[in-house]
Scaffold this motif. Structure first.
Motif, PDB file in Angstrom:
ATOM      1  N   ALA A   1      20.221 -66.907 -69.654  1.00 16.19           N
ATOM      2  CA  ALA A   1      20.710 -65.873 -70.167  1.00 16.19           C
ATOM      3  C   ALA A   1      21.127 -64.866 -69.305  1.00 16.19           C
ATOM      4  CB  ALA A   1      19.341 -65.033 -71.240  1.00 16.19           C
ATOM      5  N   PRO A   2      21.938 -63.960 -69.693  1.00 15.51           N
ATOM      6  CA  PRO A   2      22.523 -62.966 -68.924  1.00 15.51           C
ATOM      7  C   PRO A   2      21.690 -61.833 -68.005  1.00 15.51           C
ATOM      8  CG  PRO A   2      23.786 -62.931 -70.874  1.00 15.51           C
ATOM      9  CD  PRO A   2      22.565 -63.622 -71.081  1.00 15.51           C
ATOM     10  N   ILE A   3      21.885 -61.888 -66.820  1.00 20.23           N
ATOM     11  CA  ILE A   3      21.336 -60.726 -65.774  1.00 20.23           C
ATOM     12  C   ILE A   3      22.141 -59.692 -65.682  1.00 20.23           C
ATOM     13  CG2 ILE A   3      19.479 -62.547 -64.907  1.00 20.23           C
ATOM     14  CD1 ILE A   3      21.569 -62.760 -62.696  1.00 20.23           C
ATOM     15  N   HIS A   4      21.443 -58.526 -65.124  1.00 19.76           N
ATOM     16  CA  HIS A   4      22.362 -57.494 -64.562  1.00 19.76           C
ATOM     17  C   HIS A   4      22.412 -57.536 -63.243  1.00 19.76           C
ATOM     18  CE1 HIS A   4      23.543 -53.469 -63.683  1.00 19.76           C
ATOM     19  NE2 HIS A   4      24.014 -53.313 -64.850  1.00 19.76           N
TER      20      HIS A   4
ATOM     21  N   GLY B   1      19.688 -54.794 -78.730  1.00 22.35           N
ATOM     22  CA  GLY B   1      18.700 -54.262 -79.610  1.00 22.35           C
ATOM     23  C   GLY B   1      18.996 -54.157 -80.881  1.00 22.35           C
ATOM     24  N   LYS B   2      20.250 -54.014 -81.192  1.00 26.62           N
ATOM     25  CA  LYS B   2      20.967 -53.635 -82.658  1.00 26.62           C
ATOM     26  C   LYS B   2      21.322 -54.765 -83.444  1.00 26.62           C
ATOM     27  CE  LYS B   2      23.715 -49.981 -80.540  1.00 26.62           C
ATOM     28  NZ  LYS B   2      24.966 -49.363 -80.347  1.00 26.62           N
ATOM     29  N   GLY B   3      20.904 -55.897 -82.939  1.00 24.06           N
ATOM     30  CA  GLY B   3      21.092 -57.163 -84.004  1.00 24.06           C
ATOM     31  C   GLY B   3      22.578 -57.576 -84.171  1.00 24.06           C
ATOM     32  N   GLU B   4      23.548 -57.216 -83.367  1.00 18.37           N
ATOM     33  CA  GLU B   4      24.856 -57.308 -83.426  1.00 18.37           C
ATOM     34  C   GLU B   4      25.448 -58.521 -82.654  1.00 18.37           C
ATOM     35  OE1 GLU B   4      26.771 -53.734 -82.686  1.00 18.37           O
ATOM     36  OE2 GLU B   4      25.853 -52.602 -84.213  1.00 18.37           O
ATOM     37  N   ALA B   5      24.583 -59.026 -81.683  1.00 16.02           N
ATOM     38  CA  ALA B   5      25.003 -59.840 -80.660  1.00 16.02           C
ATOM     39  C   ALA B   5      25.455 -61.231 -81.187  1.00 16.02           C
ATOM     40  CB  ALA B   5      23.843 -60.143 -79.499  1.00 16.02           C
ATOM     41  N   ASP B   6      26.558 -61.880 -80.892  1.00 20.36           N
ATOM     42  CA  ASP B   6      26.974 -63.409 -81.267  1.00 20.36           C
ATOM     43  C   ASP B   6      26.371 -64.201 -80.337  1.00 20.36           C
ATOM     44  OD1 ASP B   6      28.432 -65.536 -81.868  1.00 20.36           O
ATOM     45  OD2 ASP B   6      30.336 -64.632 -82.109  1.00 20.36           O
ATOM     46  N   ASN B   7      25.754 -64.976 -80.753  1.00 19.65           N
ATOM     47  CA  ASN B   7      24.891 -66.332 -80.228  1.00 19.65           C
ATOM     48  C   ASN B   7      25.816 -67.308 -79.773  1.00 19.65           C
ATOM     49  OD1 ASN B   7      24.714 -66.790 -82.863  1.00 19.65           O
ATOM     50  ND2 ASN B   7      23.037 -68.391 -82.073  1.00 19.65           N
ATOM     51  N   GLY B   8      26.935 -67.378 -80.361  1.00 20.01           N
ATOM     52  CA  GLY B   8      28.022 -68.331 -80.227  1.00 20.01           C
ATOM     53  C   GLY B   8      28.134 -69.183 -78.780  1.00 20.01           C
ATOM     54  N   SER B   9      28.390 -68.258 -77.861  1.00 16.17           N
ATOM     55  CA  SER B   9      28.661 -68.862 -76.429  1.00 16.17           C
ATOM     56  C   SER B   9      27.266 -69.492 -76.021  1.00 16.17           C
ATOM     57  CB  SER B   9      29.123 -67.779 -75.482  1.00 16.17           C
ATOM     58  OG  SER B   9      29.310 -68.316 -74.242  1.00 16.17           O
TER      59      SER B   9
ATOM     60  N   ASN C   1      16.421 -55.820 -71.213  1.00 14.24           N
ATOM     61  CA  ASN C   1      16.845 -54.688 -72.016  1.00 14.24           C
ATOM     62  C   ASN C   1      18.292 -55.046 -72.311  1.00 14.24           C
ATOM     63  OD1 ASN C   1      14.817 -53.059 -71.464  1.00 14.24           O
ATOM     64  ND2 ASN C   1      15.630 -51.916 -69.896  1.00 14.24           N
ATOM     65  N   GLY C   2      18.794 -56.316 -72.303  1.00 13.66           N
ATOM     66  CA  GLY C   2      20.179 -56.880 -72.681  1.00 13.66           C
ATOM     67  C   GLY C   2      19.965 -57.519 -73.969  1.00 13.66           C
TER      68      GLY C   2
ATOM     69  N   HIS D   1      29.320 -64.350 -71.158  1.00 14.68           N
ATOM     70  CA  HIS D   1      29.524 -62.891 -71.332  1.00 14.68           C
ATOM     71  C   HIS D   1      27.955 -62.352 -70.442  1.00 14.68           C
ATOM     72  CE1 HIS D   1      26.165 -63.348 -74.317  1.00 14.68           C
ATOM     73  NE2 HIS D   1      26.752 -64.041 -74.907  1.00 14.68           N
ATOM     74  N   GLY D   2      28.052 -61.053 -70.453  1.00 18.36           N
ATOM     75  CA  GLY D   2      27.058 -60.305 -69.699  1.00 18.36           C
ATOM     76  C   GLY D   2      25.861 -59.875 -70.667  1.00 18.36           C
ATOM     77  N   THR D   3      25.174 -58.880 -70.252  1.00 18.58           N
ATOM     78  CA  THR D   3      24.212 -58.290 -70.817  1.00 18.58           C
ATOM     79  C   THR D   3      24.349 -57.337 -72.174  1.00 18.58           C
ATOM     80  OG1 THR D   3      24.081 -56.353 -69.263  1.00 18.58           O
ATOM     81  CG2 THR D   3      22.562 -58.183 -68.765  1.00 18.58           C
ATOM     82  N   ALA D   4      25.619 -56.890 -72.115  1.00 21.14           N
ATOM     83  CA  ALA D   4      26.089 -56.130 -73.232  1.00 21.14           C
ATOM     84  C   ALA D   4      25.061 -55.163 -73.551  1.00 21.14           C
ATOM     85  CB  ALA D   4      26.368 -57.181 -74.603  1.00 21.14           C
ATOM     86  N   PHE D   5      24.881 -54.357 -72.778  1.00 22.71           N
ATOM     87  CA  PHE D   5      23.597 -53.218 -73.148  1.00 22.71           C
ATOM     88  C   PHE D   5      24.229 -52.267 -74.052  1.00 22.71           C
ATOM     89  CE2 PHE D   5      22.088 -53.060 -68.229  1.00 22.71           C
ATOM     90  CZ  PHE D   5      21.291 -53.864 -68.652  1.00 22.71           C
TER      91      PHE D   5
END
Length: 348
Positions: A122-125, A307-315, A17-18, A299-303
């Motif tokens: 990948a980030p876990i909660h 799902g918005k397509g805004e996540a930066d995959n740089g890290s 869900n992240g 970084h973390g899950t960034a809830f």
């Protein structure tokens, strides 16, 4: 001459869900990444196909059921589960957390048996993953138990590397956990990692004080005077270039960190707040000291943006490249160590 096989890079999916799925897809829909490694995502082809459709990606997945079916030049997805999973982006869900545990367990097993060469998580909660059978505060502690070696959370970029004496422990418990034995063990782990994993022959390491102003000669706590300082003196007797303790409040702002190959902080926020302020989005969380290579984004899950397509995959991309380079550095170091005749010629 036989073609060298590309590094098999395992990926645990993290919290479904992240933002884990998004940053994985954004990284590997660029086919040029397949020139550097062969990715293996531990999840399910059904779940990854859902993510592909949701993010309108052109990525092509290759579904497999066993690691001996991994195909070079493909984005492999190893089926850890087969059932349909209902994804609700941004929602904290214990059942979803168990899928991230399944992915991590299978990926770790493959890493342990060398079916894959390195692991990127990948980030876990941390709350979602808790159960009767899984009681770890995070990846680092779990991997420390399952893999050999002395684990240490090591946040790294090209120009800044920060290790921790204590990681996911309450602040109130930090002073009693920092013993002379712990300090020596953690500094040895950082030192050996700098030499083997980052090919720095004579590392310079700075150590931050436990208390504000490193205790001000006992005015603000005596842990620095009674534990930290004498232990650092003992370490220096073995010719290691270890300096400190430094007052943490001015160490990063003054730029003093640039004079060292690594910095060791006493506790989580003392090290990670300045690290993420300086390097956020480009930093990598590396578990130093293990007999296998594992990295993750910083970084973390960034809830809130999942799902918005805004996540930066740089890290995440940096975590991939770091895992590959560390694996190569370590392999080269071990080859040279076992055969001194293969040492690089000294520069004159």
């Amino acid at each position: 001459m036989k073609k060298e096989n590309k590094i098999k890079l395992g990926i645990s999916i993290g919290d479904l869900n992240g933002i884990g799925s998004e940053i994985i897809i954004k990284t590997f829909e660029d086919n040029r990444m397949l020139e550097f490694c062969t990715p293996v995502i531990f999840a399910s082809i059904k779940t990854m196909s859902f993510f592909k459709k949701h993010f309108k990606s052109n990525i092509n997945f290759h579904g497999i059921n066993h690691t001996d079916q991994i195909v070079e030049g493909k984005v492999n997805v190893l089926n850890v589960w087969k059932e349909n999973v209902i994804i609700k982006f941004g929602e904290e869900n214990v059942k979803i957390g168990q899928y991230s545990v399944k992915s991590l367990e299978k990926a770790t097993e493959a890493l342990k048996t060398e079916a894959i060469d390195v692991l990127v998580t990948a980030p876990i909660h941390k709350h979602n993953i808790q159960s009767e059978s899984f009681k770890f505060p995070g990846h680092t502690n779990y991997l420390a138990e399952k893999l050999g070696g002395e684990s240490l959370m090591f946040m790294v970029t090209e120009n800044l590397k920060v290790g921790l004496l204590t990681d996911h422990v309450p602040v109130k418990d930090v002073p009693k956990q920092i013993t002379s034995e712990l300090i020596i063990k953690k500094i040895d782990t950082v030192y050996n990692s700098l030499v083997k994993d980052f090919r720095i022959s004579k590392p310079k390491i700075a150590v931050l004080g436990i208390n504000p102003h490193a205790g001000d000669n006992g005015v603000i706590g005596n842990e620095d005077d009674n534990v930290l300082k004498p232990t650092l003196e003992k370490i220096r007797e073995n010719k290691k270039l270890v300096y400190g303790p430094y007052s943490a409040d001015s160490f990063f702002g003054s730029g003093n960190y640039k004079n060292f190959d690594a910095v060791i902080a006493a506790y989580h926020d003392q090290g990670l707040i300045p690290f993420k302020t300086i390097a956020f989005g480009h930093g990598v969380n590396y578990t130093a000291g293990l007999n296998r290579v594992r990295t993750s984004p910083d970084h973390g899950t960034a809830f809130e943006i999942a799902g918005k397509g805004e996540a930066d995959n740089g890290s995440f991309k940096e975590a991939v490249f770091s895992a590959i380079q560390i694996f190569k550095n370590r392999t080269e170091f071990e080859t040279i160590s076992s055969n001194p005749l293969k040492q690089r010629p000294k520069k004159i």
